[in-house]
Design a protein around this motif. Structure first.
Motif, short mmCIF file in Angstrom:
data_model
loop_
_atom_site.label_atom_id
_atom_site.label_comp_id
_atom_site.label_asym_id
_atom_site.label_seq_id
_atom_site.Cartn_x
_atom_site.Cartn_y
_atom_site.Cartn_z
N PHE A 78 0.82 -1.21 0.00
CA PHE A 78 0.00 0.00 0.00
C PHE A 78 0.86 1.26 0.00
CE2 PHE A 78 -2.28 3.33 2.38
CZ PHE A 78 -3.41 3.45 1.61
N LEU A 79 1.85 1.31 0.89
CA LEU A 79 2.70 2.49 0.99
C LEU A 79 3.57 2.65 -0.25
CD1 LEU A 79 3.78 2.29 4.75
CD2 LEU A 79 1.94 3.65 3.75
N ALA A 80 4.08 1.54 -0.77
CA ALA A 80 4.88 1.60 -1.99
C ALA A 80 4.04 2.11 -3.16
CB ALA A 80 5.45 0.23 -2.32
N GLY A 81 2.75 1.86 -3.12
CA GLY A 81 1.84 2.34 -4.16
C GLY A 81 1.40 3.78 -3.98
N GLY A 82 1.97 4.45 -2.98
CA GLY A 82 1.67 5.86 -2.78
C GLY A 82 0.58 6.13 -1.78
N GLY A 83 0.10 5.10 -1.09
CA GLY A 83 -0.93 5.30 -0.09
C GLY A 83 -0.40 5.97 1.16
N SER A 84 -1.31 6.60 1.92
CA SER A 84 -0.94 7.30 3.16
C SER A 84 -1.07 6.35 4.34
CB SER A 84 -1.86 8.51 3.36
OG SER A 84 -1.65 9.09 4.63
N ALA A 332 13.46 -12.36 -7.64
CA ALA A 332 12.57 -11.39 -6.98
C ALA A 332 13.13 -9.98 -7.10
CB ALA A 332 12.38 -11.77 -5.51
N LEU A 333 14.45 -9.83 -6.89
CA LEU A 333 15.07 -8.51 -6.97
C LEU A 333 15.04 -7.98 -8.40
CD1 LEU A 333 18.13 -8.84 -4.57
CD2 LEU A 333 15.76 -8.23 -4.07
N ASP A 334 15.17 -8.87 -9.37
CA ASP A 334 15.08 -8.45 -10.77
C ASP A 334 13.69 -7.91 -11.09
OD1 ASP A 334 16.26 -8.38 -13.52
OD2 ASP A 334 14.64 -9.79 -13.92
N ALA A 335 12.67 -8.54 -10.52
CA ALA A 335 11.30 -8.05 -10.72
C ALA A 335 11.13 -6.65 -10.15
CB ALA A 335 10.30 -9.01 -10.08
N LEU A 336 11.79 -6.37 -9.03
CA LEU A 336 11.71 -5.04 -8.44
C LEU A 336 12.35 -3.99 -9.35
CD1 LEU A 336 12.57 -5.60 -4.66
CD2 LEU A 336 10.32 -5.18 -5.68
N GLU A 337 13.44 -4.37 -10.01
CA GLU A 337 14.12 -3.42 -10.89
C GLU A 337 13.21 -2.94 -12.02
OE1 GLU A 337 17.11 -1.94 -10.64
OE2 GLU A 337 17.09 -2.84 -8.63
N ARG A 338 12.29 -3.80 -12.43
CA ARG A 338 11.39 -3.45 -13.52
C ARG A 338 10.07 -2.84 -13.03
NH1 ARG A 338 12.74 -8.70 -14.63
NH2 ARG A 338 10.57 -9.38 -14.35
N ALA A 339 9.89 -2.79 -11.73
CA ALA A 339 8.61 -2.31 -11.17
C ALA A 339 8.54 -0.79 -11.19
CB ALA A 339 8.46 -2.82 -9.73
N PRO A 340 7.34 -0.24 -11.40
CA PRO A 340 7.15 1.22 -11.36
C PRO A 340 7.10 1.72 -9.92
CG PRO A 340 5.06 0.15 -11.86
CD PRO A 340 6.10 -0.94 -11.81
N LEU A 341 8.27 1.70 -9.26
CA LEU A 341 8.38 2.04 -7.85
C LEU A 341 9.47 3.09 -7.65
CD1 LEU A 341 8.41 -1.52 -6.23
CD2 LEU A 341 6.58 0.17 -5.96
N ASP A 342 9.37 3.84 -6.56
CA ASP A 342 10.46 4.70 -6.14
C ASP A 342 11.66 3.84 -5.74
OD1 ASP A 342 8.90 6.92 -6.55
OD2 ASP A 342 8.30 7.10 -4.43
N ASP A 343 12.86 4.39 -5.93
CA ASP A 343 14.06 3.64 -5.58
C ASP A 343 14.09 3.25 -4.11
OD1 ASP A 343 15.04 3.65 -8.14
OD2 ASP A 343 16.31 5.42 -7.86
N ALA A 344 13.56 4.11 -3.26
CA ALA A 344 13.57 3.80 -1.82
C ALA A 344 12.76 2.54 -1.53
CB ALA A 344 13.02 4.98 -1.03
#
Length: 361
Positions: A78-84, A332-344
């Protein structure tokens, strides 16, 4: 945080600010669970005080600790998706995942005839002892199992109640999660009965029974609550790989771990003739393992468990499973590299992956 990957130590630092935000929500999750159980206790205390043993059994298991893995991944999604962090419904949803886990643990202990859980007597054992001490009629063990099944059912009802107010996409994902977990548990029981040494089937059971419901679905549910449907594919790839690594680590902990540290008996997979990937690979590869386990109609007794552990090491199967965990973490880490997420959040979810895959309990 320092972890060990195979034989090479690696360090992955968590992001303190993100972890602090998640931990604050997890404190709210604890309060949601506590309040729910206190309210239920007050509800039944007058009319049906016998029911308190079910509620107290659930509460005791929650209070005994646990990793709170599923709520943590839900909140992270939720938080990674921009939720408060103060979004309404977030703590309830994460609490539902923990209550669902309680349901699964209580039933799992009955299925596996496990004596302890989180360092305490399993619920069915505690209820059987209560029956015996009171001198009640009937078989104490049967009473304990009946009480535990009903306590687990009650935990599932509570979990569903906590999800009831969520949006439709979350409720749909919740239904998928619940059905996968229960079907996966049945597959685990069925494969154990068949004693079919098929590594691919063992891998599938691990993914279905534990991996998806521990990591993939909680992450996705959190993202859906935040309205981030675009994270679904990335979280599925990350969660699928890490969920399998999580279950493989569980298999290794059961075979080689310390029961005092894990809070539950080790060697249960052997005793309950569970066809884990660890054992399926060993049966296919080593005649000595086949000679030890295949002629038996039941599980491996404690006298032969040490020999089996030695064979798992000598055959290279333990090392192969460790290497497989390494590959799954990399996936799993490779999937994160391609995810539309903030680096943090990539960094934080990477740290969580190492914690899950290389834990000791």
């Amino acid at each position: 945080m320092t972890t060990t990957v195979g034989t090479s130590p690696r360090t992955v630092e968590a992001v303190p600010t993100l972890r602090a935000a998640r931990d604050a929500v997890l404190k709210d999750v604890e309060q949601v669970v506590t309040t729910l159980l206190e309210d239920e206790r007050a509800r039944w205390k007058g009319d049906a005080p016998q029911a308190l043993s079910l509620i107290d059994g659930i509460a005791d298991l929650v209070a005994a600790g646990g990793k709170r893995l599923r709520p943590a991944f839900c909140v992270s999604g939720f938080l990674a998706g921009g939720g408060s962090a103060d979004a309404p419904g977030l703590a309830d949803l994460a609490a539902a995942l923990e209550m669902l886990h309680v349901f699964a643990l209580i039933h799992d202990d009955v299925i596996d005839a496990a004596d302890t859980r989180r360092g305490r007597p399993a619920l069915h054992v505690a209820q059987a002892r209560k029956h015996s001490a009171a001198g009640w009629r009937g078989a104490s063990e049967r009473f304990g199992e009946n009480a535990a099944i009903l306590a687990g059912d009650l935990a599932l009802v509570y979990a569903d109640r906590l999800v009831a107010g969520a949006c439709a996409p979350v409720r749909e994902e919740w239904a998928v999660l619940c059905s996968e977990m229960i079907v996966g548990q049945f597959l685990d029981v069925s494969v154990a009965a068949e004693y079919n040494a098929d590594p691919e089937m063992s891998r599938w059971v691990a993914v279905c029974k534990s991996g998806r419901y521990s990591i993939h679905r909680p992450l996705h549910i959190g993202a859906l609550l935040a309205g981030r449907t675009d994270l679904g594919a990335s979280f599925e790839a990350y969660g699928r790989a890490l969920g399998e690594a999580f279950q493989l680590r569980d298999d290794l902990i059961d075979a080689f771990g310390d029961g005092e540290m894990s809070g539950k008996p080790t060697g249960l997979d052997f005793e309950q003739h569970k066809m884990t990937l660890l054992l399926a690979l060993a049966i296919q590869r080593d005649e000595r393992v086949r000679a030890l386990v295949l002629p038996r109609s039941g599980g491996i007794d404690r006298a032969d468990a040490d020999e089996l552990r030695s064979l798992l090491i000598d055959s290279g199967v333990r090392a192969e499973v460790e290497s497989r965990i390494d590959r799954l973490v990399a996936e799993a880490l490779d999937a994160l590299e391609r995810a539309p997420l903030d680096d943090a959040w990539r960094q934080e979810l990477s740290a969580m992956a190492y914690e899950v895959a290389y834990r000791s309990r």
